[in-house]
Design a protein around this motif. Sequence first.
Motif, PDB file in Angstrom:
ATOM      1  N   ARG A 173      36.979  38.765  40.238  1.00  0.00           N
ATOM      2  CA  ARG A 173      36.624  37.908  41.374  1.00  0.00           C
ATOM      3  C   ARG A 173      37.714  37.960  42.445  1.00  0.00           C
ATOM      4  O   ARG A 173      38.899  37.956  42.153  1.00  0.00           O
ATOM      5  N   GLU A 178      32.350  39.119  43.655  1.00  0.00           N
ATOM      6  CA  GLU A 178      32.585  39.523  42.276  1.00  0.00           C
ATOM      7  C   GLU A 178      31.983  40.897  41.987  1.00  0.00           C
ATOM      8  O   GLU A 178      31.023  41.317  42.637  1.00  0.00           O
ATOM      9  N   GLU A 234      40.950  38.896  40.600  1.00  0.00           N
ATOM     10  CA  GLU A 234      41.411  38.310  39.341  1.00  0.00           C
ATOM     11  C   GLU A 234      40.334  38.479  38.283  1.00  0.00           C
ATOM     12  O   GLU A 234      39.173  38.111  38.494  1.00  0.00           O
ATOM     13  N   GLN A 275      38.251  37.565  35.203  1.00  0.00           N
ATOM     14  CA  GLN A 275      37.878  36.290  34.590  1.00  0.00           C
ATOM     15  C   GLN A 275      37.671  36.480  33.084  1.00  0.00           C
ATOM     16  O   GLN A 275      36.798  37.233  32.660  1.00  0.00           O
TER      17      GLN A 275
END
Length: 254
Positions: free
Chosen positions: A21, A30, A94, A96
């Motif tokens: 994301r 995303e 990042e 997830q």
Amino acid sequence: MSGKIFQPNTKIRLTNVSIVRLRKGGKRFEVACYKNKVTEWRNGVEKDIDEVLQIHQVYVNVSKGQVAKTEELKKCFKTEDVDEVIAEILKKGEQQVSDKERHHQLDNMLRDIATVVAEKCINPTTSRPYTVTMIEKAMGDLHYSVNQNRSAKQQALDVIKQIQQQNIMPISRAQMRIRVTMPAKEAKRMKDKVTALAAKVEDEDYSDEYELICLIDPGQFRAITDLLQSELKGRGEIDVLNLRDTNDEDSTFM
């Protein structure tokens, strides 16, 4: 007879995915990836982006299957090129993961780093290798923080330096045993240049050609190779006899 008119939407549902994301321009974007492939792509292990992505698409919400609109990409990324957007999300986004999954990944990476250090290093006092468990304990003493965006090899070099700097335990890179051969007539002018790069000369032989067996620090291998190439133009050779010179007679390491 009345009926509902079919309205296509931009929902594509995926399962068992690893989501990366990135927030940009006040919006969330995303991409849906295969588990474990993101780290491999970031470390350069995986080169084919199609092996990383479950589907070649940019989402605003993978879980709900909501695909990002072209206008949103253009506004936030200044481009409509999906490949460019995906590359930026993979690079800067990042990943997830659940707490349990993150803990498992960190444990695996820590073990990989410790394994690399154990393979490459020895106790210079005894010339014996360290076990992976001993390296893991040293990393614990360092309070070393694993970075999942860097390879185990890169972080192993950091660990070695930190162990040395903080004197956690005596450690050094294991030396390589090599054999250097060249025409005997070249030995007089080349011997001192080669041995200057060696840690220890073990044997020499003068016959039809000059042969030198020595121990070197791994970082000197390229230097010796370049030296032979530049000075002898293919008439010299270097062979690795042993990648790690250690004393393995005793299985108990102190």
